[in-house]
Design a protein around this motif. Structure first.
Motif, PDB file in Angstrom:
ATOM      1  N   ARG A   1       2.790  10.785  25.299  1.00 26.61           N
ATOM      2  CA  ARG A   1       4.187  10.743  25.720  1.00 26.61           C
ATOM      3  C   ARG A   1       4.736  12.165  25.807  1.00 26.61           C
ATOM      4  O   ARG A   1       4.173  13.092  25.243  1.00 26.61           O
ATOM      5  N   VAL A   2       5.862  12.272  26.468  1.00 23.61           N
ATOM      6  CA  VAL A   2       6.581  13.534  26.522  1.00 23.61           C
ATOM      7  C   VAL A   2       7.562  13.548  25.352  1.00 23.61           C
ATOM      8  O   VAL A   2       8.120  12.511  25.004  1.00 23.61           O
ATOM      9  N   VAL A   3       7.762  14.726  24.743  1.00 23.77           N
ATOM     10  CA  VAL A   3       8.850  14.900  23.770  1.00 23.77           C
ATOM     11  C   VAL A   3       9.622  16.134  24.211  1.00 23.77           C
ATOM     12  O   VAL A   3       9.057  17.224  24.310  1.00 23.77           O
ATOM     13  N   VAL A   4      10.900  15.923  24.545  1.00 18.69           N
ATOM     14  CA  VAL A   4      11.760  17.040  24.977  1.00 18.69           C
ATOM     15  C   VAL A   4      12.815  17.247  23.889  1.00 18.69           C
ATOM     16  O   VAL A   4      13.836  16.552  23.870  1.00 18.69           O
ATOM     17  N   PRO A   5      12.579  18.192  22.955  1.00 15.97           N
ATOM     18  CA  PRO A   5      13.547  18.375  21.864  1.00 15.97           C
ATOM     19  C   PRO A   5      14.919  18.798  22.381  1.00 15.97           C
ATOM     20  O   PRO A   5      15.021  19.547  23.363  1.00 15.97           O
ATOM     21  N   GLY A   6      15.962  18.285  21.747  1.00 20.46           N
ATOM     22  CA  GLY A   6      17.326  18.701  22.075  1.00 20.46           C
ATOM     23  C   GLY A   6      17.944  17.976  23.247  1.00 20.46           C
ATOM     24  O   GLY A   6      19.084  18.256  23.636  1.00 20.46           O
ATOM     25  N   VAL A   7      17.210  17.045  23.815  1.00 19.59           N
ATOM     26  CA  VAL A   7      17.671  16.346  25.022  1.00 19.59           C
ATOM     27  C   VAL A   7      17.679  14.847  24.719  1.00 19.59           C
ATOM     28  O   VAL A   7      16.897  14.388  23.875  1.00 19.59           O
ATOM     29  N   ILE A   8      18.529  14.076  25.354  1.00 22.79           N
ATOM     30  CA  ILE A   8      18.580  12.636  25.068  1.00 22.79           C
ATOM     31  C   ILE A   8      17.175  12.015  25.145  1.00 22.79           C
ATOM     32  O   ILE A   8      16.347  12.426  25.974  1.00 22.79           O
ATOM     33  N   GLY A   9      16.951  11.014  24.294  1.00 24.25           N
ATOM     34  CA  GLY A   9      15.622  10.396  24.204  1.00 24.25           C
ATOM     35  C   GLY A   9      15.104   9.892  25.537  1.00 24.25           C
ATOM     36  O   GLY A   9      13.890   9.813  25.755  1.00 24.25           O
ATOM     37  N   ALA A  10      16.016   9.543  26.440  1.00 24.59           N
ATOM     38  CA  ALA A  10      15.629   8.948  27.724  1.00 24.59           C
ATOM     39  C   ALA A  10      14.705   9.835  28.547  1.00 24.59           C
ATOM     40  O   ALA A  10      14.013   9.352  29.440  1.00 24.59           O
ATOM     41  N   ARG A  11      14.692  11.150  28.266  1.00 28.86           N
ATOM     42  CA  ARG A  11      13.834  12.035  29.063  1.00 28.86           C
ATOM     43  C   ARG A  11      12.442  12.194  28.446  1.00 28.86           C
ATOM     44  O   ARG A  11      11.569  12.829  29.036  1.00 28.86           O
ATOM     45  N   SER A  12      12.246  11.643  27.269  1.00 18.09           N
ATOM     46  CA  SER A  12      10.947  11.740  26.586  1.00 18.09           C
ATOM     47  C   SER A  12      10.101  10.525  26.980  1.00 18.09           C
ATOM     48  O   SER A  12       9.993   9.541  26.242  1.00 18.09           O
ATOM     49  N   VAL A  13       9.509  10.619  28.153  1.00 19.29           N
ATOM     50  CA  VAL A  13       8.839   9.471  28.774  1.00 19.29           C
ATOM     51  C   VAL A  13       7.562   9.090  28.009  1.00 19.29           C
ATOM     52  O   VAL A  13       6.746   9.953  27.684  1.00 19.29           O
ATOM     53  N   LYS A  14       7.425   7.789  27.739  1.00 19.93           N
ATOM     54  CA  LYS A  14       6.261   7.272  27.002  1.00 19.93           C
ATOM     55  C   LYS A  14       5.197   6.790  27.991  1.00 19.93           C
ATOM     56  O   LYS A  14       5.474   6.562  29.153  1.00 19.93           O
ATOM     57  N   TRP A  15       3.961   6.601  27.494  1.00 26.43           N
ATOM     58  CA  TRP A  15       2.827   6.076  28.295  1.00 26.43           C
ATOM     59  C   TRP A  15       2.733   6.825  29.626  1.00 26.43           C
ATOM     60  O   TRP A  15       2.791   6.250  30.714  1.00 26.43           O
ATOM     61  N   LEU A  16       2.536   8.127  29.515  1.00 23.70           N
ATOM     62  CA  LEU A  16       2.577   8.990  30.696  1.00 23.70           C
ATOM     63  C   LEU A  16       1.448   8.652  31.677  1.00 23.70           C
ATOM     64  O   LEU A  16       0.297   8.474  31.285  1.00 23.70           O
ATOM     65  N   ASP A  17       1.795   8.565  32.933  1.00 22.36           N
ATOM     66  CA  ASP A  17       0.824   8.236  33.987  1.00 22.36           C
ATOM     67  C   ASP A  17       0.646   9.397  34.958  1.00 22.36           C
ATOM     68  O   ASP A  17      -0.451   9.735  35.363  1.00 22.36           O
ATOM     69  N   SER A  18       1.769  10.005  35.376  1.00 25.08           N
ATOM     70  CA  SER A  18       1.642  11.157  36.275  1.00 25.08           C
ATOM     71  C   SER A  18       2.777  12.141  36.042  1.00 25.08           C
ATOM     72  O   SER A  18       3.835  11.796  35.495  1.00 25.08           O
ATOM     73  N   ILE A  19       2.509  13.366  36.460  1.00 26.32           N
ATOM     74  CA  ILE A  19       3.498  14.445  36.394  1.00 26.32           C
ATOM     75  C   ILE A  19       3.633  14.972  37.811  1.00 26.32           C
ATOM     76  O   ILE A  19       2.633  15.370  38.426  1.00 26.32           O
ATOM     77  N   ASN A  20       4.830  14.932  38.348  1.00 25.64           N
ATOM     78  CA  ASN A  20       5.049  15.410  39.717  1.00 25.64           C
ATOM     79  C   ASN A  20       5.926  16.656  39.702  1.00 25.64           C
ATOM     80  O   ASN A  20       6.990  16.655  39.080  1.00 25.64           O
ATOM     81  N   ILE A  21       5.486  17.668  40.403  1.00 28.14           N
ATOM     82  CA  ILE A  21       6.308  18.873  40.548  1.00 28.14           C
ATOM     83  C   ILE A  21       7.135  18.653  41.823  1.00 28.14           C
ATOM     84  O   ILE A  21       6.579  18.484  42.913  1.00 28.14           O
ATOM     85  N   ILE A  22       8.449  18.587  41.650  1.00 31.30           N
ATOM     86  CA  ILE A  22       9.311  18.178  42.767  1.00 31.30           C
ATOM     87  C   ILE A  22      10.451  19.197  42.975  1.00 31.30           C
ATOM     88  O   ILE A  22      10.736  20.007  42.099  1.00 31.30           O
ATOM     89  N   ALA A  23      11.073  19.115  44.140  1.00 33.13           N
ATOM     90  CA  ALA A  23      12.103  20.102  44.493  1.00 33.13           C
ATOM     91  C   ALA A  23      13.452  19.776  43.855  1.00 33.13           C
ATOM     92  O   ALA A  23      14.180  20.654  43.393  1.00 33.13           O
ATOM     93  N   GLU A  24      13.805  18.469  43.848  1.00 30.93           N
ATOM     94  CA  GLU A  24      15.096  18.040  43.290  1.00 30.93           C
ATOM     95  C   GLU A  24      14.810  17.243  42.028  1.00 30.93           C
ATOM     96  O   GLU A  24      13.698  16.763  41.850  1.00 30.93           O
TER      97      GLU A  24
END
Ligand code: MTE
Length: 287
Positions: A207-230
């Motif tokens: 999973r992702v853990v983003v300290p200091g940010v709402i839990g909603a951004r710490s995505v569990k069961w990660l499948d893909s990471i996309n580098i995006i413009a927006e």
């Protein structure tokens, strides 16, 4: 996705501790009694709140499990657990807090949308894993990058769970690339929680853990990471987890007028008393 499957019903949910207060059964959303939060600085995994939007995914074959990193980069790459394990392991003690924490109390003043939570949709854990900044270097993105040469400015994390808000699609969220590539921001791809492998409820295997940010951004069961413009255009970034003034008309809401919630102050609450305890003027009585 190889190695990881997402059930479409709730017949294969993991076991959970009976002390948890269940706020919604399917998907499973539960929080511990307040006393559990103050019993120890690090919240035991069993008592840690669980916030889900669909049935819990299942790992069928950990050796075949991989996360694809793709999007606005030169070469996409599949990252396997052995690649993650071979990077330096970091442990970060961080509080995870759901943006909906204390919604039940807020709703007593004015109705707030979403699952009702008392004060315990937060916990402290010692997360163990690889820094996202190190993982992104494996696909040629250097530390402290604001934009890739092809214009990638955000990092989107996509899961595999089936969420009704996404019309049966996966949960997803994003953070800015500069935060993702900053080793000091301590963003982790975590495989451990309090020294043990993550359990299914908390995102096994990764999973992702983003300290200091709402839990909603710490995505569990990660499948893909996309580098995006927006920033990610998913439901949970654009049509949920945004703050509006009390005057908002929920039936005619213009979501684009507010930014997705990211940084969020940690809340404090009295945890030695539950709401059923009353203090009367002049004397203290425990009901
Ligand atoms: N990741 C996925 N894939 N699916 C989800 O439903 N919920 C998010 C986040 N990551 C969610 C997710 C929300 S809203 C919160 S607050 C945290 O996970 C909760 O993490 P926890 O259940 O480990 O406490």
């Amino acid at each position: 996705m190889p190695g990881l499957i997402a059930p479409s019903d709730y017949s294969r949910e993991p076991p959970r501790h009976p002390c948890l207060k269940i706020n919604a059964k399917e998907p499973f959303n539960a929080e511990p009694p307040r006393a559990a939060l103050v019993a120890s600085y690090v919240t035991p995994v069993d008592y840690f709140y669980k916030r889900n939007h669909g049935p819990i995914p299942i790992v069928e074959d950990i050796e075949r499990y991989s996360v694809i990193i793709t999007g606005l980069i030169d070469n996409s790459k599949d990252i396997f657990m052995k690649d993650i394990w071979s990077l330096p392991k970091h442990t970060v003690t961080a509080t995870l807090q759901c943006a909906g924490n204390r919604r039940t109390a807020m709703s007593k003043t004015r109705k707030v949308r979403g699952v009702g939570w008392d004060v315990s949709a937060l916990g402290n854990a010692v997360w163990g894993g690889a820094k996202l900044a190190d993982v992104l270097e494996l696909v040629g993105i250097p530390k402290l990058t604001k934009s890739t040469p092809s214009g990638g400015k955000h990092v989107e994390f996509v899961s595999i769970d089936k969420c009704k808000e996404e019309n049966g699609g996966p949960y997803k969220a994003s953070i800015p690339l500069i935060q993702a590539t900053n080793p000091e921001a301590d963003v982790l791809l975590a495989y451990e929680m309090n020294g043990e492998p993550l359990n299914r409820d908390h995102g096994y295997p990764l999973r992702v853990v983003v300290p200091g940010v709402i839990g909603a951004r710490s995505v569990k069961w990660l499948d893909s990471i996309n580098i995006i413009a927006e920033e990610c255009q998913g439901f949970f970034m654009q049509k949920d987890y945004k703050m509006f003034p009390p005057t908002v008309d929920w039936d005619n809401i213009n979501w684009s007028t507010r930014k997705p919630q990211m940084d969020f102050p940690v809340q404090s609450a009295i945890c030695s008393l539950e709401d059923v305890n009353h203090i009367k003027p002049g004397k203290v009585s425990m009901l």
